[in-house]
Write an enzyme that holds these catalytic residues in place. Structure first.
Site, PDB file in Angstrom:
ATOM      1  N   ASP A 193      36.624  95.954  56.270  1.00  0.00           N
ATOM      2  CA  ASP A 193      36.484  94.525  56.018  1.00  0.00           C
ATOM      3  C   ASP A 193      37.817  93.924  55.539  1.00  0.00           C
ATOM      4  O   ASP A 193      38.487  94.509  54.678  1.00  0.00           O
ATOM      5  CB  ASP A 193      35.410  94.343  54.939  1.00  0.00           C
ATOM      6  CG  ASP A 193      34.973  92.905  54.770  1.00  0.00           C
ATOM      7  OD1 ASP A 193      34.469  92.334  55.747  1.00  0.00           O
ATOM      8  OD2 ASP A 193      35.122  92.363  53.658  1.00  0.00           O
TER       9      ASP A 193
ATOM     10  N   GLU B 140      39.209  94.979  60.529  1.00  0.00           N
ATOM     11  CA  GLU B 140      38.986  93.546  60.739  1.00  0.00           C
ATOM     12  C   GLU B 140      40.296  92.840  60.392  1.00  0.00           C
ATOM     13  O   GLU B 140      40.566  92.545  59.234  1.00  0.00           O
ATOM     14  CB  GLU B 140      37.855  93.024  59.846  1.00  0.00           C
ATOM     15  CG  GLU B 140      37.534  91.571  60.175  1.00  0.00           C
ATOM     16  CD  GLU B 140      36.905  90.761  59.036  1.00  0.00           C
ATOM     17  OE1 GLU B 140      36.367  89.687  59.320  1.00  0.00           O
ATOM     18  OE2 GLU B 140      36.972  91.186  57.872  1.00  0.00           O
TER      19      GLU B 140
END
Ligand code: GLC
Length: 507
Positions: free
Chosen positions: A190, A248
């Protein structure tokens, strides 16, 4: 050299809260996923990525983690997780889990200790703030009782870690080991371009220079972050079974993206340029060229739990265009070298749900923007498995799902589409089956073929893929046969908003 499994994998993102609910509380869970694994095997994907299922107060749907080594009771238990991994492996599916290293929950024991004045250096506390804004809206700083402020690039319930503190590194290596030891095949990282901030936290000349993921910003993409991924890569390489990590990474610069996937760093990173491209052959071609020129292991993605579903993004005043384009874009994406990431529900052609009532909304983006932005709930509406019933088969019994499903979900349900050759679901199944048969055997490199400027035509060995982004039909390139098309073809013409896979004529 053997080809690692992830190089050409099709990975299916499961937004855990919205996939399938076995417990009957209206929220998706691990047992629900486990029951539906055969559906995913039959769909033809290679791996699943599970969004966070860790103990969390759910200030950001689980991306606010209070305990990195557990399962929130809302989603099940560690035993459920282990059973899920075992079943997935049994069915030949790999499992990726989401790791959230930029910030924890404000309920994490470290942050609770920091509030008591203990070991504040694990987060970013200051006596004074700067002008940075939270990605979700409003200031990026919140004051605590004794007057200091802490940095949160997202919700106030998501304090940013201080990666200049060695203990944070040790902790995350240990968390990775915890899940690797439980058999996960890899991680989705993330906000992978976050973690470090410029040391002195300088004010931004203009707040819009903070644009999420912008290269050359004091907020994102500091060079120190690459050392983190080097150490993670070493750890992953030390495990058997080709464990991998996909980052990401939001950035406006392909060269910057490439730095995250150097041979000793992450295996892959999401290629958001593909998702952000408008419906234009020129734009798509540029993304493909930039990607293949800079990134060794390409990925492609059209939708995820943070963006408006691509069927809706591609919609025009002419109804039906969005779905035709979505199917055509899928064929182009699946013909490209590299791996493809699908988002749950795109195989059903689900649209963004735009009319959720304000009282149903849960995304912090909606609240922090004081209702000015709708937020991301519209792509997170629980999946319709059955044509009718109070939750379209998402939950057992009469339970209502955590976000209301619109009427039209009945006709888009798995049950309604299964067996209908004209359905989006059967198109996805056919495309994934054909990719396994054909695309995986062709050369990795692509060769552009001459085409109309509104079309994209490329060849990989015996496979030719043609996509028409224009408003008029174009002639199909020479071919032996049509393997698959995203919509009806008119003889040798490829209609607008349509793609086809063709068997190339013998050389
Ligand atoms: C990532 C996630 C998003 C989350 C944010 C903060 O962008 O995909 O859902 O809100 O990080 O963790």
């Amino acid at each position: 050299m053997t080809i690692p499994w992830w190089r050409d994998a099709v990975v299916y993102e499961i937004y855990v809260r919205s996939f399938a609910d076995a417990s009957g509380d209206g929220v998706g869970d691990l047992a629900g996923i486990r029951e539906r694994l055969p559906y995913l095997r039959d769909l033809g994907v290679d791996a699943v990525w599970l969004t966070p299922f860790y103990p969390s107060p759910m200030a950001d749907g689980g991306y606010d983690v209070a305990d990195y080594r557990g399962v929130d009771p809302l989603f099940g238990s560690l035993a459920d997780f282990e059973a899920l991994v075992a079943d997935a492996h049994e069915l030949g599916l790999r499992v990726l889990v989401d790791i959230v290293p930029n910030h924890s929950s404000s309920q994490h024991p470290w942050f609770q200790a920091a509030l008591r004045g203990e070991r504040r250096e694990r987060y970013i506390f200051r006596d004074r703030t700067n002008n940075w804004q939270s990605t979700f809206g409003g200031p990026a700083w919140t004051q605590v009782a004794d007057g200091q402020w802490y940095l949160h690039l997202f919700a106030p319930g998501q304090p940013d870690f201080n990666w200049r503190e060695p203990e944070v590194h040790e902790e995350f290596l240990d968390i990775l080991r915890f899940w690797l030891d439980r058999g996960v095949d890899g991680f989705r990282i993330d906000v992978a371009m976050g973690l470090y901030k410029a040391e002195d936290l300088p004010d931004l000349p203009a707040v819009d220079e903070q644009a999420f993921g912008a290269a050359r910003s004091p907020v994102w993409g500091q060079p120190e972050v690459h050392e983190v991924y080097r150490s993670w890569r070493k750890l992953l390489d030390g495990y058997p079974g080709e464990r991998m990590a996909v980052g990401e990474v939001w950035t406006d610069d392909p060269e910057d993206l490439a730095r995250y996937v150097r041979p000793d760093e992450l295996h892959q990173s999401f290629n958001f340029a593909w998702l952000q491209a408008p419906w234009s052959a020129t734009a798509f071609r540029k993304v493909i060229d930039d990607t293949l020129a800079t990134v060794p292991f390409a990925t492609w993605v059209l939708s995820n739990h943070d963006v408006v579903r691509h069927r809706t993004r591609y919609e025009t005043a002419d109804p039906g265009t969005g779905l035709s384009r979505a199917k055509a874009a899928l064929l182009a994406m699946l013909a490209l070298p590299g791996s493809a990431y699908l988002y749950q529900g795109e195989e059903l052609g689900l649209p963004e749900v735009k009319n959720l009532p304000p009282e149903a909304r849960q995304d912090p983006v909606f609240f922090q923007s004081e209702g000015k932005l709708p937020g991301r709930d519209g792509c997170r509406v629980p999946l319709p498995w059955e044509a009718s019933g109070p939750s379209h088969g998402f939950s057992p019994g009469g339970t209502r799902p955590w976000l209301p499903q619109p009427e039209e979900f009945g006709a888009l349900s798995v049950q309604a589409q299964t067996g209908d050759p004209a359905s989006t679901l059967e198109f996805y199944r056919a495309a994934l089956a054909c990719r396994r048969e054909v695309v995986e055997d062709v050369p990795h490199a692509i060769e552009w073929l001459d085409s109309h400027e509104d079309a994209l035509v490329f060849r990989r060995g015996s496979l030719v893929c043609a996509l028409n982004c224009g408003t008029d039909a174009v002639r199909l390139p020479p071919h032996e046969s049509v393997l698959l098309a995203s919509g009806p073809l008119a003889g040798d013409a490829l209609p607008p908003d349509t793609a086809a896979w063709l068997q190339a004529p013998p050389a």
